[in-house]
Structures are given as C-alpha cells and as structure tokens.
Design an enzyme around this catalytic site. Structure first.
Site, PDB file in Angstrom:
ATOM      1  N   HIS A  37       0.751  -1.112  -0.104  1.00  0.00           N
ATOM      2  CA  HIS A  37      -0.047  -0.098   0.264  1.00  0.00           C
ATOM      3  C   HIS A  37       0.798   0.969  -0.211  1.00  0.00           C
ATOM      4  CE1 HIS A  37      -2.506  -3.355   2.862  1.00  0.00           C
ATOM      5  NE2 HIS A  37      -3.465  -2.487   1.570  1.00  0.00           N
ATOM      6  N   GLN A  61     -18.137  -7.662  -1.184  1.00  0.00           N
ATOM      7  CA  GLN A  61     -16.955  -8.520  -1.485  1.00  0.00           C
ATOM      8  C   GLN A  61     -16.372  -9.671  -1.177  1.00  0.00           C
ATOM      9  OE1 GLN A  61     -13.874  -5.119  -2.246  1.00  0.00           O
ATOM     10  NE2 GLN A  61     -12.230  -6.416  -1.475  1.00  0.00           N
ATOM     11  N   LYS A 149      -0.109  -6.360  -7.928  1.00  0.00           N
ATOM     12  CA  LYS A 149      -0.801  -7.984  -7.209  1.00  0.00           C
ATOM     13  C   LYS A 149      -1.932  -7.906  -7.421  1.00  0.00           C
ATOM     14  CE  LYS A 149      -1.259 -10.209  -3.654  1.00  0.00           C
ATOM     15  NZ  LYS A 149      -1.503  -9.688  -2.717  1.00  0.00           N
ATOM     16  N   ASP A 150      -2.786  -7.318  -7.080  1.00  0.00           N
ATOM     17  CA  ASP A 150      -4.364  -7.539  -7.654  1.00  0.00           C
ATOM     18  C   ASP A 150      -4.579  -7.518  -9.349  1.00  0.00           C
ATOM     19  OD1 ASP A 150      -5.498  -8.248  -5.116  1.00  0.00           O
ATOM     20  OD2 ASP A 150      -4.383  -6.935  -4.974  1.00  0.00           O
TER      21      ASP A 150
HETATM   22  P1  AMP Z   1      -5.682  -4.184   0.271  1.00  0.00           P
HETATM   23  O1  AMP Z   1      -5.976  -3.204   0.914  1.00  0.00           O
HETATM   24  O2  AMP Z   1      -6.031  -5.050   0.026  1.00  0.00           O
HETATM   25  O3  AMP Z   1      -7.957  -3.746  -0.897  1.00  0.00           O
HETATM   26  O4  AMP Z   1      -4.986  -3.394  -1.317  1.00  0.00           O
HETATM   27  C1  AMP Z   1      -5.684  -1.823  -1.730  1.00  0.00           C
HETATM   28  C2  AMP Z   1      -4.578  -1.593  -2.674  1.00  0.00           C
HETATM   29  O5  AMP Z   1      -3.273  -2.124  -2.781  1.00  0.00           O
HETATM   30  C3  AMP Z   1      -4.895  -2.651  -4.289  1.00  0.00           C
HETATM   31  O6  AMP Z   1      -4.413  -1.790  -5.389  1.00  0.00           O
HETATM   32  C4  AMP Z   1      -3.676  -3.691  -3.909  1.00  0.00           C
HETATM   33  O7  AMP Z   1      -3.606  -4.493  -5.356  1.00  0.00           O
HETATM   34  C5  AMP Z   1      -2.942  -3.035  -3.437  1.00  0.00           C
HETATM   35  N1  AMP Z   1      -1.361  -3.860  -2.572  1.00  0.00           N
HETATM   36  C6  AMP Z   1      -1.964  -4.806  -1.899  1.00  0.00           C
HETATM   37  N2  AMP Z   1      -0.809  -5.433  -1.540  1.00  0.00           N
HETATM   38  C7  AMP Z   1      -0.318  -4.713  -2.847  1.00  0.00           C
HETATM   39  C8  AMP Z   1       1.731  -5.399  -3.172  1.00  0.00           C
HETATM   40  N3  AMP Z   1       1.937  -6.334  -2.111  1.00  0.00           N
HETATM   41  N4  AMP Z   1       2.483  -4.899  -3.756  1.00  0.00           N
HETATM   42  C9  AMP Z   1       1.297  -3.732  -4.332  1.00  0.00           C
HETATM   43  N5  AMP Z   1       0.299  -3.726  -4.437  1.00  0.00           N
HETATM   44  C10 AMP Z   1      -0.540  -4.134  -3.350  1.00  0.00           C
END
Ligand code: AMP
Length: 296
Positions: A37, A61, A149-150
């Site tokens: 993040h 989700q 990552k996603d």
């Molecule tokens: P999340 O809180 O898991 O919904 O992730 C929020 C954002 O952070 C999303 O756009 C994810 O793809 C990104 N993100 C999560 N883990 C990573 C990572 N290891 N590297 C880069 N971006 C990440």
C-alpha cells in the site's frame, strides 16, 4: 490528517481541493497497510497535489463463509503510516452508509469478472467494481492507484472506467515483495512459519515460468504444466494464463499475458502473478511506431 466519514464530507473536501486548483490522487484500500500500500501512496503523493486514501472493508466483496469478520482492522496504525507517507485525508465510511437499507444497485463488468478469482469467489468482483465506482463518484480523483498484486482487479477497474466514462487515470503499480519473494498481503499475517515456507512456492513457480518464457517457450499449456509442477504440495485453487487486458485464456503466447495463481495455504487464500510481453511483440510495437514516424 483529515478523517472523512460520510460521502457528503468527502465530496465537499474534494471539491474544495479542486477549487484551489489542486490535483487529487486516490488510493483505495481495506486497511491493514503494508509496504505494498505504501508504494501506491508514495507514488500518488509524488504525482498529485493532495492524496486521499480510503479504508473500507467492503462487505459486498466477501461471501458469507469468507473472512469479513476477522479481516485485520488496524485504523490507528494505518492513519499514522498514511500521514508519515504524506497522505492528507482518509475516507473511512461506515458500512451502513455505503450500503443503506434497501441498497439495490451493482456494477458488473462482464466476462473479465468470470474466471480466475471470479471462478472461486462469485460475488467478489461485483462487490469490488460496485464499491470502486461508488468511491470514484464520491472522491472524484484525477488519478487512482492500484497494485498489480490484484491484476484481475486492475483489468476490471480499467475496463469499468473506460466503459462508464469515468474521467480518472488508473495507474497500476508493480507488486511489492518480501526479500524472499513472497508478495506482500494483509492476509500474510494469518500464516504460520510452515505455511509461509509453503507460500513461497507461488512466487518460485512464477519465476520458473518467467525463465521458460525468456527461453522462448510460447505454448501456454506447457507453461501452465510447469507452474503446476513447481507449486509442489501447495493446494492450488487455479493457475491461469490469460490475455493481460481482457483476462481471456490464450493458447499461444503472442501478446502481453498475465499468469495468475491462487492457493489455499493454512487459513489464507493467497494470490500472485506475473505479466509478460514477448520480445517479438515489443519489437513489433517499436517497428509500428517507427513506421508511423516515417509516414507522418
Ligand atoms: P487491499 O487493501 O488488499 O484491498 O489493497 C489495496 C491496494 O493495494 C490494491 O490496489 C492492491 O492491489 C494494492 N496492493 C496490495 N498488496 C500489494 C503489493 N504487495 N504490492 C503492490 N500493491 C499491493
């Protein structure tokens, strides 16, 4: 750090920024922030006048049997980290204000949402595209930052933005990994030491695939088989080799592709991926650009 809890407050803040001529960068998250993040927040802070992140564990989700109730919620640490990185506002709406009694409107990006993670989590992407559309509508950013990552999520959001004509640039940032290769994730904290060792097979298998591709392999089935063997004793949910933009399966690797894997390790469902553009495609792009230069 400004904490905004309602759509009305959030919109008022954004419009005020805009009135002052400031560009707004936006980082949507579910909190439990880590270096992944942080990389998005840093990029947004570098490229925009102000950065806002959202922290919202989105019930739409999660399926009923999934980890919505136990998903890590670490607001105070997140707030301190975001502030240290230079974000100036956090939008943290309450779930019942995002989905009030009688809520009935959903965004569904067809086809791209069906396979891979959509195959094993049927409501997942509908929940994501809906909440991201709502966040975009309220935050009204100039740019929004997502992690590779996603990767399927990124493809879906880009398609939604194009199809629904949101005036927002979507920036996709590289995957941030631990020193041993494990992709960072808020769910990694669920892993025991043994689970964590097994989890490393995901990134190792993808690295092996990259070596095969670099060596010239272009048969998707062969690459998928090699990834499957390299995953060893990991309980695989899926291994997919698809068109990077359209998320449709490919047989011959003759365009930019995404290889994505998901596995259930201990209590966690983990995902990882690589993107790959064959050198012959890159050469074609350069050639076409050069020809256009000559013709114009
Ligand atoms: P999340 O809180 O898991 O919904 O992730 C929020 C954002 O952070 C999303 O756009 C994810 O793809 C990104 N993100 C999560 N883990 C990573 C990572 N290891 N590297 C880069 N971006 C990440």
């Amino acid at each position: 750090m400004k904490i905004l809890e309602s759509a009305k407050e959030m919109r008022r803040w954004s419009r005020d920024q805009r009135r002052h001529g400031r560009t707004i960068g936006f980082v949507p998250t579910m909190g439990a922030l880590h270096e992944g993040h942080a990389s998005l927040i840093r990029e947004s802070v570098a490229k925009n006048d102000v950065t806002v992140l959202s922290i919202f564990v989105n019930p739409a989700q999660f399926a009923p049997h999934e980890d919505f109730d136990t998903y890590p919620r670490t607001f105070e640490t997140d707030r301190a980290m975001a502030a240290a990185l230079g974000a100036v506002a956090i939008y943290a709406p309450r779930s019942d204000s995002v989905y009030p009694e009688g809520y009935a409107t959903y965004v569904h990006v067809e086809r791209l949402s069906d396979g891979l993670c959509g195959g094993s989590r049927p409501v997942f992407f509908r929940g994501i595209s809906t909440v991201v559309a709502k966040l975009f509508n309220v935050v009204e950013p100039d740019r929004a930052y997502f992690g590779q990552k996603d990767a399927q999520q990124c493809a879906i959001i880009k398609r939604m933005v194009r199809d629904l004509e949101f005036d927002i640039d979507i920036i996709e940032m590289p995957i941030i990994r631990e020193a041993d290769g494990l992709a960072m994730s808020s769910r990694n904290r669920y892993l025991s030491e043994g689970d964590r060792q097994r989890a490393l097979n995901l990134s190792r298998a993808l690295q092996h695939a990259r070596e095969l591709l670099d060596a010239g392999e272009r048969d998707a089935a062969k690459v998928i088989d090699a990834v499957r063997s390299a995953m060893q004793d990991v309980p695989i949910d899926y291994i997919a080799l698809v068109d990077a933009d359209d998320i449709a399966p490919v047989e011959k690797i003759d365009r930019p592709i995404l290889i994505a894997v998901a596995a259930n390790i201990g209590p966690a469902r983990l995902i990882d991926n690589i993107k790959y553009t064959p050198v012959e495609c890159k050469a074609k792009t350069v050639h076409t650009t050069a020809m256009q230069g000559i013709q114009s």
